[in-house]
Design a protein around this motif. Structure first.
Motif, short mmCIF file in Angstrom:
data_model
loop_
_atom_site.label_atom_id
_atom_site.label_comp_id
_atom_site.label_asym_id
_atom_site.label_seq_id
_atom_site.Cartn_x
_atom_site.Cartn_y
_atom_site.Cartn_z
N ASP A 134 0.84 -1.20 0.00
CA ASP A 134 0.00 0.00 0.00
C ASP A 134 0.88 1.25 0.00
N TYR A 135 1.98 1.18 0.73
CA TYR A 135 2.94 2.29 0.76
C TYR A 135 3.49 2.54 -0.64
N SER A 136 3.86 1.45 -1.33
CA SER A 136 4.36 1.57 -2.71
C SER A 136 3.29 2.14 -3.63
N ASP A 137 2.07 1.65 -3.49
CA ASP A 137 0.97 2.12 -4.33
C ASP A 137 0.71 3.61 -4.12
N ASP A 138 0.79 4.04 -2.87
CA ASP A 138 0.57 5.45 -2.55
C ASP A 138 1.64 6.33 -3.19
N LEU A 139 2.90 5.87 -3.13
CA LEU A 139 3.99 6.62 -3.76
C LEU A 139 3.79 6.68 -5.27
N THR A 140 3.31 5.57 -5.84
CA THR A 140 3.06 5.51 -7.28
C THR A 140 2.01 6.54 -7.68
N LYS A 141 0.91 6.59 -6.93
CA LYS A 141 -0.18 7.52 -7.23
C LYS A 141 0.28 8.98 -7.12
N LYS A 142 1.17 9.23 -6.18
CA LYS A 142 1.67 10.59 -5.97
C LYS A 142 2.82 10.95 -6.91
N GLY A 143 3.28 9.95 -7.67
CA GLY A 143 4.42 10.20 -8.54
C GLY A 143 5.70 10.41 -7.77
N GLU A 144 5.81 9.72 -6.62
CA GLU A 144 6.96 9.93 -5.74
C GLU A 144 7.86 8.69 -5.63
N LEU A 145 7.73 7.75 -6.56
CA LEU A 145 8.64 6.61 -6.56
C LEU A 145 10.06 7.14 -6.73
N LYS A 146 11.00 6.51 -6.08
CA LYS A 146 12.36 7.05 -6.04
C LYS A 146 13.40 6.03 -6.48
N ARG A 147 14.18 6.42 -7.50
CA ARG A 147 15.34 5.62 -7.93
C ARG A 147 16.60 6.29 -7.38
N TYR A 148 17.51 5.47 -6.87
CA TYR A 148 18.75 5.99 -6.31
C TYR A 148 19.97 5.72 -7.18
N VAL A 149 19.85 4.73 -8.09
CA VAL A 149 20.98 4.37 -8.95
C VAL A 149 20.60 4.63 -10.40
N TYR A 150 21.38 5.46 -11.07
CA TYR A 150 21.10 5.78 -12.46
C TYR A 150 22.27 5.33 -13.35
N PRO A 151 22.19 4.11 -13.87
CA PRO A 151 23.26 3.64 -14.76
C PRO A 151 23.41 4.59 -15.93
N PRO A 152 24.62 5.04 -16.26
CA PRO A 152 24.83 6.00 -17.34
C PRO A 152 24.47 5.45 -18.71
N PHE A 153 24.34 4.14 -18.82
CA PHE A 153 24.00 3.55 -20.11
C PHE A 153 22.49 3.43 -20.26
N GLY A 154 21.74 3.97 -19.30
CA GLY A 154 20.29 3.80 -19.30
C GLY A 154 19.57 4.57 -20.39
N VAL A 155 18.38 4.12 -20.71
CA VAL A 155 17.51 4.78 -21.65
C VAL A 155 16.17 4.97 -20.95
N ASP A 156 15.72 6.22 -20.86
CA ASP A 156 14.45 6.48 -20.22
C ASP A 156 13.35 6.27 -21.26
N PHE A 157 12.46 5.35 -20.99
CA PHE A 157 11.42 5.01 -21.95
C PHE A 157 10.17 5.85 -21.76
N GLY A 158 10.33 7.08 -21.25
CA GLY A 158 9.19 7.97 -21.17
C GLY A 158 8.43 7.90 -19.86
N PHE A 159 9.04 7.32 -18.82
CA PHE A 159 8.39 7.25 -17.52
C PHE A 159 8.90 8.42 -16.68
N PRO A 160 8.09 9.48 -16.51
CA PRO A 160 8.55 10.67 -15.82
C PRO A 160 8.97 10.43 -14.38
N ASP A 161 8.39 9.40 -13.73
CA ASP A 161 8.78 9.14 -12.34
C ASP A 161 10.02 8.27 -12.26
N LYS A 162 10.53 7.90 -13.45
CA LYS A 162 11.76 7.10 -13.54
C LYS A 162 11.66 5.83 -12.69
N SER A 163 10.47 5.25 -12.66
CA SER A 163 10.26 4.09 -11.81
C SER A 163 10.61 2.78 -12.48
#
Length: 298
Positions: A265-294
């Motif tokens: 439920d905690y995860s779902d609430d963060l999802t609804k608020k757009g507050e999911l949090k990523r801490y590791v951003y591999p430099p080879f990554g490709v963002d597929f259009g997910f603004p919350d970077k989840s």
């Protein structure tokens, strides 16, 4: 009963909890690895590009000399993106550093401007074919992927002779990546979670549901967060060089349906608020259009 291992799609048993070595400092890694293996750990996670595999190898050697059986230990290493065209070479380097070779500053190369030098125009499916060749060579018992999104898995699987045994992704209640976890489960790919506590400064340790469950169980918030993954059916990597913490990280507890509902439920609430949090951003990554970077990046 708490699960202690998970069966991979190739029949091997992967421990539910492993020792992570990313960013473990020189002079500490050897002792941490040796201590962990002599105190119940059976899984060590590393990578050539971490820059400490020589010391990890020293820790393995010390543990084996102390009576730990090599055949009981699951050692994970990774092929960095600059080795996409040289998988066999990368594996040989890691095996040599770890003292596990069967027969030999390129870890994080950068461009002049300081940006990571990564091969972006290489087909990862071709890289996977080299991984399959490494498996056939007998130098490794399992092959898998890391930071793979659902999209990348969908590109890979129709062209794969061997289905990845594992997908290692950043995973915790504030980044549940349920779509990827569910897809991996459907395809028989085991999930291995890294950064299970979030990261330095993460609010997870003081999040209300985590604190509530820790008080109910009489365990630490860290134990709750590690147990979340095992109860979810994933292997979790707990990183520490402190003996007492290394030992306590093995103390996984069973979370009942109510506990898991609180965390979900905690995860779902963060999802609804757009507050999911990523801490590791591999430099080879490709963002597929997910603004919350989840989503996992590939």
């Amino acid at each position: 009963m708490v699960t202690t291992s998970f069966k991979l799609n190739n029949g091997l048993q992967m421990p539910a909890v492993g020792l992570g070595t990313w960013q473990s400092q020189a002079g500490e890694v050897k002792t941490a690895v040796s201590y962990a293996l002599q105190n119940g750990y059976k899984l060590i996670d590393g990578a050539y590009c971490y820059g400490n595999e020589d010391e990890v190898g020293e820790g393995l050697k010390e543990a084996f000399a102390a009576g730990v059986k090599r055949e009981d230990v699951f050692v994970v290493t990774k092929v960095w993106a600059t080795y996409n065209t040289r998988v066999a070479e990368a594996l040989d380097k890691s095996l040599k550093s770890l003292g596990l070779e069967t027969g030999n500053h390129d870890k994080f190369p950068t461009l002049p401007g300081g940006k990571r030098d990564v091969i972006h125009d290489y087909n990862h499916v071709d890289g996977w074919k080299q991984m399959e060749a490494a498996l056939a060579s007998g130098k490794t018992k399992s092959i898998g992927v890391s930071n793979y999104s659902k999209r990348y898995l969908e590109q890979l699987l129709p062209n794969a002779t061997v289905v990845p045994a594992v997908n290692q992704i950043e995973n915790h209640p504030s980044l549940p990546q349920q779509e990827i976890v569910d897809f991996c489960k459907e395809k028989g790919i085991h999930v291995m979670a890294y950064s299970p506590l979030g990261s330095t400064g993460s609010p997870l340790m003081t999040a209300e549901p985590v604190v509530k469950i820790s008080e109910k169980k009489g365990v630490s918030a860290g134990t709750v967060l590690l147990s979340y993954h095992v109860n979810r059916g994933s292997t979790v990597l707990a990183k520490s060089v402190t003996p007492s913490r290394i030992k306590s990280n093995l103390e996984i507890v069973t979370l009942d349906d109510e506990d898991m509902k609180l965390l979900n439920d905690y995860s779902d609430d963060l999802t609804k608020k757009g507050e999911l949090k990523r801490y590791v951003y591999p430099p080879f990554g490709v963002d597929f259009g997910f603004p919350d970077k989840s989503q996992s990046r590939a």
